[in-house]
Design a protein around this motif. Structure first.
Motif, PDB file in Angstrom:
ATOM      1  N   SER A 171     -12.052   6.870  51.642  1.00 25.78           N
ATOM      2  CA  SER A 171     -12.790   7.412  52.791  1.00 25.78           C
ATOM      3  C   SER A 171     -13.637   8.609  52.375  1.00 25.78           C
ATOM      4  O   SER A 171     -13.300   9.323  51.430  1.00 25.78           O
ATOM      5  N   LEU A 172     -14.717   8.794  53.104  1.00 30.72           N
ATOM      6  CA  LEU A 172     -15.558   9.980  52.978  1.00 30.72           C
ATOM      7  C   LEU A 172     -16.054  10.351  54.366  1.00 30.72           C
ATOM      8  O   LEU A 172     -16.196   9.473  55.236  1.00 30.72           O
ATOM      9  N   ARG A 173     -16.341  11.628  54.541  1.00 31.53           N
ATOM     10  CA  ARG A 173     -16.922  12.091  55.799  1.00 31.53           C
ATOM     11  C   ARG A 173     -18.228  12.810  55.492  1.00 31.53           C
ATOM     12  O   ARG A 173     -18.233  13.821  54.781  1.00 31.53           O
ATOM     13  N   LEU A 174     -19.313  12.289  56.030  1.00 29.16           N
ATOM     14  CA  LEU A 174     -20.615  12.930  55.877  1.00 29.16           C
ATOM     15  C   LEU A 174     -20.899  13.809  57.089  1.00 29.16           C
ATOM     16  O   LEU A 174     -20.533  13.456  58.221  1.00 29.16           O
ATOM     17  N   SER A 175     -21.557  14.906  56.837  1.00 27.02           N
ATOM     18  CA  SER A 175     -21.964  15.803  57.916  1.00 27.02           C
ATOM     19  C   SER A 175     -23.452  16.072  57.831  1.00 27.02           C
ATOM     20  O   SER A 175     -24.034  16.030  56.741  1.00 27.02           O
ATOM     21  N   CYS A 176     -24.047  16.339  58.979  1.00 27.65           N
ATOM     22  CA  CYS A 176     -25.466  16.664  59.054  1.00 27.65           C
ATOM     23  C   CYS A 176     -25.607  17.874  59.965  1.00 27.65           C
ATOM     24  O   CYS A 176     -25.181  17.830  61.124  1.00 27.65           O
ATOM     25  N   ALA A 177     -26.187  18.932  59.432  1.00 27.49           N
ATOM     26  CA  ALA A 177     -26.409  20.149  60.201  1.00 27.49           C
ATOM     27  C   ALA A 177     -27.902  20.302  60.478  1.00 27.49           C
ATOM     28  O   ALA A 177     -28.715  20.286  59.547  1.00 27.49           O
TER      29      ALA A 177
ATOM     30  N   ASN B   5     -24.241   2.963  68.192  1.00 27.43           N
ATOM     31  CA  ASN B   5     -24.757   1.684  67.722  1.00 27.43           C
ATOM     32  C   ASN B   5     -24.465   1.637  66.228  1.00 27.43           C
ATOM     33  O   ASN B   5     -24.683   2.624  65.515  1.00 27.43           O
ATOM     34  N   TYR B   6     -23.965   0.507  65.744  1.00 36.19           N
ATOM     35  CA  TYR B   6     -23.602   0.370  64.337  1.00 36.19           C
ATOM     36  C   TYR B   6     -24.217  -0.881  63.735  1.00 36.19           C
ATOM     37  O   TYR B   6     -24.340  -1.913  64.405  1.00 36.19           O
ATOM     38  N   ALA B   7     -24.548  -0.793  62.468  1.00 36.78           N
ATOM     39  CA  ALA B   7     -24.908  -1.993  61.731  1.00 36.78           C
ATOM     40  C   ALA B   7     -23.665  -2.873  61.629  1.00 36.78           C
ATOM     41  O   ALA B   7     -22.535  -2.368  61.536  1.00 36.78           O
ATOM     42  N   SER B   8     -23.863  -4.172  61.635  1.00 37.48           N
ATOM     43  CA  SER B   8     -22.733  -5.090  61.602  1.00 37.48           C
ATOM     44  C   SER B   8     -21.888  -4.905  60.342  1.00 37.48           C
ATOM     45  O   SER B   8     -20.675  -5.110  60.353  1.00 37.48           O
ATOM     46  N   SER B   9     -22.538  -4.477  59.261  1.00 38.16           N
ATOM     47  CA  SER B   9     -21.834  -4.347  57.989  1.00 38.16           C
ATOM     48  C   SER B   9     -20.850  -3.179  57.972  1.00 38.16           C
ATOM     49  O   SER B   9     -19.968  -3.128  57.106  1.00 38.16           O
ATOM     50  N   VAL B  10     -20.992  -2.241  58.896  1.00 43.58           N
ATOM     51  CA  VAL B  10     -20.110  -1.070  58.898  1.00 43.58           C
ATOM     52  C   VAL B  10     -19.259  -0.982  60.157  1.00 43.58           C
ATOM     53  O   VAL B  10     -18.371  -0.115  60.238  1.00 43.58           O
ATOM     54  N   LYS B  11     -19.506  -1.829  61.119  1.00 41.43           N
ATOM     55  CA  LYS B  11     -18.769  -1.764  62.385  1.00 41.43           C
ATOM     56  C   LYS B  11     -17.274  -1.935  62.133  1.00 41.43           C
ATOM     57  O   LYS B  11     -16.854  -2.835  61.396  1.00 41.43           O
ATOM     58  N   GLY B  12     -16.501  -1.058  62.746  1.00 37.51           N
ATOM     59  CA  GLY B  12     -15.057  -1.108  62.554  1.00 37.51           C
ATOM     60  C   GLY B  12     -14.563  -0.272  61.386  1.00 37.51           C
ATOM     61  O   GLY B  12     -13.364  -0.006  61.269  1.00 37.51           O
ATOM     62  N   ARG B  13     -15.476   0.140  60.525  1.00 37.31           N
ATOM     63  CA  ARG B  13     -15.097   0.967  59.363  1.00 37.31           C
ATOM     64  C   ARG B  13     -15.676   2.383  59.464  1.00 37.31           C
ATOM     65  O   ARG B  13     -15.055   3.330  58.999  1.00 37.31           O
TER      66      ARG B  13
ATOM     67  N   MET C 223     -16.406   7.562  57.214  1.00 36.96           N
ATOM     68  CA  MET C 223     -16.504   6.266  56.542  1.00 36.96           C
ATOM     69  C   MET C 223     -15.149   5.921  55.941  1.00 36.96           C
ATOM     70  O   MET C 223     -14.668   6.626  55.053  1.00 36.96           O
ATOM     71  N   ASN C 224     -14.554   4.856  56.448  1.00 42.56           N
ATOM     72  CA  ASN C 224     -13.252   4.392  55.963  1.00 42.56           C
ATOM     73  C   ASN C 224     -13.397   3.010  55.315  1.00 42.56           C
ATOM     74  O   ASN C 224     -14.403   2.330  55.516  1.00 42.56           O
ATOM     75  N   SER C 225     -12.378   2.633  54.573  1.00 38.98           N
ATOM     76  CA  SER C 225     -12.355   1.323  53.917  1.00 38.98           C
ATOM     77  C   SER C 225     -13.656   1.061  53.177  1.00 38.98           C
ATOM     78  O   SER C 225     -14.278  -0.010  53.302  1.00 38.98           O
ATOM     79  N   LEU C 226     -14.080   2.021  52.409  1.00 41.95           N
ATOM     80  CA  LEU C 226     -15.366   1.922  51.717  1.00 41.95           C
ATOM     81  C   LEU C 226     -15.365   0.798  50.689  1.00 41.95           C
ATOM     82  O   LEU C 226     -14.337   0.503  50.052  1.00 41.95           O
ATOM     83  N   LYS C 227     -16.530   0.175  50.557  1.00 37.69           N
ATOM     84  CA  LYS C 227     -16.720  -0.934  49.642  1.00 37.69           C
ATOM     85  C   LYS C 227     -17.815  -0.574  48.631  1.00 37.69           C
ATOM     86  O   LYS C 227     -18.683   0.251  48.938  1.00 37.69           O
TER      87      LYS C 227
END
Length: 124
Positions: free
Chosen positions: A17-23, A58-66, A82-86
């Motif tokens: 997992s990673l967490r991105l932030s935007c300030a 709204n999410y892209a289908s490739s990341v929905k649920g993750r 971002m979880n379960s990263l691929k």
């Protein structure tokens, strides 16, 4: 001058997992859409997730649920958990903010301000 600054990128193993932030600074975006896009080497910039002024997402289908997008209007910030990263999630991730769109918009040309990007690398 409006600035968007991303942080939180890095190298992680698949499944991690990673967490991105935007300030954001220079103006507030509490009444407008904000979003995340990503660009892998040799590919176009793609939509990842967006959040509207009301909190609709709204999410892209490739990341929905993750992936989970959120915002803190009081702090003028946005995050992407971002979880379960691929390995296919490897890309430069960009924060974006709109001065026009109010809903969670997936179209890049609806966004007027962009961050410099942060690299996310997922190893297999």
């Amino acid at each position: 001058q409006v600035q968007l600054v991303e942080s939180g990128g890095g190298l992680v193993q698949a499944g991690g997992s990673l967490r991105l932030s935007c300030a954001a600074s220079g103006r507030t975006f509490s009444n407008h859409a904000m979003g995340w896009f990503r660009q892998a080497p040799g590919k176009e910039r793609d939509f990842v997730a967006a959040i509207g002024w009301s909190g609709n997402t709204n999410y892209a289908s490739s990341v929905k649920g993750r992936f989970t997008i959120s915002r803190d209007n009081a702090k003028n910030t946005m995050s992407l958990q971002m979880n379960s990263l691929k390995p296919e999630d490897t890309a430069v991730y960009y924060c974006a903010a709109s001065s026009r769109a109010i809903s969670a918009n997936y179209v890049s040309n609806q966004y007027d301000y962009w961050g410099q990007g942060t690299q996310v690398t997922v190893s297999s």
